[in-house]
Design an enzyme around this catalytic site. Structure first.
Site, PDB file in Angstrom:
ATOM      1  N   GLY A 107       0.835  -1.196   0.000  1.00  0.00           N
ATOM      2  CA  GLY A 107       0.000   0.000   0.000  1.00  0.00           C
ATOM      3  C   GLY A 107       0.867   1.242   0.000  1.00  0.00           C
ATOM      4  O   GLY A 107       2.013   1.226  -0.455  1.00  0.00           O
ATOM      5  N   ARG A 108       0.339   2.328   0.541  1.00  0.00           N
ATOM      6  CA  ARG A 108       1.073   3.596   0.487  1.00  0.00           C
ATOM      7  C   ARG A 108       2.388   3.531   1.262  1.00  0.00           C
ATOM      8  O   ARG A 108       3.405   4.057   0.801  1.00  0.00           O
ATOM      9  CB  ARG A 108       0.205   4.729   1.038  1.00  0.00           C
ATOM     10  CG  ARG A 108      -1.036   5.029   0.181  1.00  0.00           C
ATOM     11  CD  ARG A 108      -1.610   6.385   0.530  1.00  0.00           C
ATOM     12  NE  ARG A 108      -1.959   6.488   1.942  1.00  0.00           N
ATOM     13  CZ  ARG A 108      -2.184   7.644   2.569  1.00  0.00           C
ATOM     14  NH1 ARG A 108      -2.064   8.783   1.906  1.00  0.00           N
ATOM     15  NH2 ARG A 108      -2.521   7.668   3.848  1.00  0.00           N
ATOM     16  N   THR A 127       5.819  -2.394  11.866  1.00  0.00           N
ATOM     17  CA  THR A 127       5.322  -1.076  12.246  1.00  0.00           C
ATOM     18  C   THR A 127       3.849  -0.939  11.869  1.00  0.00           C
ATOM     19  O   THR A 127       3.319   0.172  11.856  1.00  0.00           O
ATOM     20  CB  THR A 127       6.132   0.038  11.555  1.00  0.00           C
ATOM     21  OG1 THR A 127       6.082  -0.147  10.133  1.00  0.00           O
ATOM     22  CG2 THR A 127       7.583   0.021  12.022  1.00  0.00           C
ATOM     23  N   ARG A 131       0.637  -3.583  12.594  1.00  0.00           N
ATOM     24  CA  ARG A 131      -0.223  -3.960  13.709  1.00  0.00           C
ATOM     25  C   ARG A 131       0.327  -5.227  14.351  1.00  0.00           C
ATOM     26  O   ARG A 131       0.662  -6.192  13.658  1.00  0.00           O
ATOM     27  CB  ARG A 131      -1.670  -4.205  13.250  1.00  0.00           C
ATOM     28  CG  ARG A 131      -2.395  -2.957  12.796  1.00  0.00           C
ATOM     29  CD  ARG A 131      -2.640  -1.991  13.934  1.00  0.00           C
ATOM     30  NE  ARG A 131      -3.321  -0.784  13.492  1.00  0.00           N
ATOM     31  CZ  ARG A 131      -2.718   0.325  13.089  1.00  0.00           C
ATOM     32  NH1 ARG A 131      -1.382   0.357  13.029  1.00  0.00           N
ATOM     33  NH2 ARG A 131      -3.408   1.387  12.728  1.00  0.00           N
ATOM     34  N   GLU A 183      -1.669  -1.523  24.372  1.00  0.00           N
ATOM     35  CA  GLU A 183      -0.806  -0.361  24.547  1.00  0.00           C
ATOM     36  C   GLU A 183      -1.447   0.626  25.511  1.00  0.00           C
ATOM     37  O   GLU A 183      -2.672   0.758  25.521  1.00  0.00           O
ATOM     38  CB  GLU A 183      -0.562   0.317  23.187  1.00  0.00           C
ATOM     39  CG  GLU A 183       0.174  -0.553  22.199  1.00  0.00           C
ATOM     40  CD  GLU A 183       0.347   0.106  20.833  1.00  0.00           C
ATOM     41  OE1 GLU A 183       1.024  -0.478  19.979  1.00  0.00           O
ATOM     42  OE2 GLU A 183      -0.210   1.217  20.635  1.00  0.00           O
ATOM     43  N   HIS A 196       5.200   2.772  19.622  1.00  0.00           N
ATOM     44  CA  HIS A 196       4.188   3.119  18.618  1.00  0.00           C
ATOM     45  C   HIS A 196       4.303   4.592  18.226  1.00  0.00           C
ATOM     46  O   HIS A 196       3.383   5.391  18.421  1.00  0.00           O
ATOM     47  CB  HIS A 196       2.783   2.813  19.124  1.00  0.00           C
ATOM     48  CG  HIS A 196       1.799   2.640  17.994  1.00  0.00           C
ATOM     49  ND1 HIS A 196       0.600   1.980  18.133  1.00  0.00           N
ATOM     50  CD2 HIS A 196       1.831   3.041  16.688  1.00  0.00           C
ATOM     51  CE1 HIS A 196      -0.055   1.985  16.978  1.00  0.00           C
ATOM     52  NE2 HIS A 196       0.692   2.627  16.078  1.00  0.00           N
TER      53      HIS A 196
END
Length: 348
Positions: free
Chosen positions: A163-164, A244, A246, A275, A294
């Site tokens: 993806g991006r 980075t 999930r 978290e 995160h």
């Protein structure tokens, strides 16, 4: 209307330039995180509008039932599974989606790759204790001279998810002279090939051949737990796994078990199943795992982008011209604005 902004760990939001957009309205910022429905219900009982920072707080049906005053949730970034949108619609709570930018998480991914491959966190930690040119990383399960680290040029970068963010990371790999190997959905593989990248023949080859394997998948029912211990066990003992995206993409406890067995030899992670994590978290105890809290999107430019869009949605809603509502049906059942005496929140 009372506005509440949750989970601003670094007390950064009120200092942003875009925060001036909320100057005319009463707002309160909370810098700590609470998880229980009861605690959240108390915190949000006077809120007409809640601004969420990514997925730090879940908005569940049980919570919504305790918040009859709530009318709008302004999400920074994309709306995800942390918000029960159907329940929001039923309770007349509109959900406004924000915008995102892939640059910051892509750059953090690359920073983690470089830091982990050159063992920078280990060298820095040992230097602070007086050890010169010592990275540690000498466990029996590790290959000889594993602690020296390795350059990226000439090695294979695996990208799962094009993806991006994945596209940017693939471009960084190409710039560093790496062989880039992509896997993902058929559309992603077609696009990667069109962009001149090599497509892995299958997932097994991706795990087997990668010297660095970076995950860039959305978390869905289909992708949850898609990385299994058996996949990790096929990686090279010198390889690095980077997540980075999930934490839930990896089946529970699989990464800790794999790292303890030496395949892959190293991991770098920015995301965790719950978290904030506690000090004794298993990954924090492993010398061959680089952990960050995160911070993929946590930098100044991204904050201005995320919160500017969210605050625009807040102001537009207050003015009666709601924007970027993902559940427009909620606007038909929302309660009228109500006046209620309560302690006034502190200004933003």
């Amino acid at each position: 209307m009372n506005i509440v902004i949750l989970d601003d760990y670094q007390d950064a939001v009120r200092k942003l330039a875009c925060a001036r957009k909320l100057d005319p309205y009463p707002a309160k910022v909370y810098t700590n995180n609470v998880k229980g429905v009861g605690q959240l219900a108390v915190r949000l009982r006077d809120a007409d509008i809640v601004v969420l920072i990514r997925e730090r707080t879940a908005i569940t049906r049980a919570l919504l039932e305790k918040l009859p005053r709530l009318k709008l949730i302004a999400q920074t970034g994309a709306v995800g599974p942390h918000i029960d949108v159907q329940a929001c619609t039923e309770h007349g709570v509109a959900v406004a989606e924000g915008v995102g930018d892939p640059v910051a998480p892509a750059e953090l991914t690359w920073a983690l790759i470089m830091a982990a491959m050159r063992r920078i966190p280990q060298y820095v930690a040992n230097l602070k204790h007086g050890a010169w040119q010592q990275s540690g990383l000498k466990a029996a399960s590790m290959p000889p001279n594993f602690g020296l680290g390795m350059v990226l040029r000439g090695r294979t970068l695996g990208i799962w998810g094009y993806g991006r963010i994945g596209r940017l990371v693939a471009g960084y790999g190409r710039a560093f002279g790496m062989r880039v190997l992509v896997w993902g959905r058929e559309a992603s593989r077609v696009q990667a090939a069109a962009d001149g990248f090599e497509v892995a023949p299958d997932k097994a080859a991706l795990f087997r051949d990668s010297d660095v394997l970076s995950l860039h998948l959305r978390l869905t029912d289909e992708t949850r737990g898609c990385v299994r211990f058996d996949d990790l066990a096929t990686m090279k003992p010198t390889a690095l796994l980077v997540n980075t995206a999930r934490a839930e993409l990896i089946e529970p406890d699989a990464l800790v078990a794999a790292l303890n067995r030496g395949r892959p030899g190293m991991a770098a992670v920015d995301v965790f199943e719950s978290e904030p994590i506690l000090q004794g978290h298993a990954l924090l105890r492993l010398e061959n795992c680089v952990c960050t809290p995160h911070i993929g999107f946590v930098e100044l430019d991204s904050y201005e982008t995320y919160f500017s869009a969210a605050f625009d949605n807040v102001v537009n809603y207050i003015k009666g011209t709601p924007t970027h509502i993902v559940n427009p049906g909620a606007l038909q059942v929302r309660r009228p604005l109500q006046s209620r005496s309560s302690s006034r929140p502190t200004p933003l």
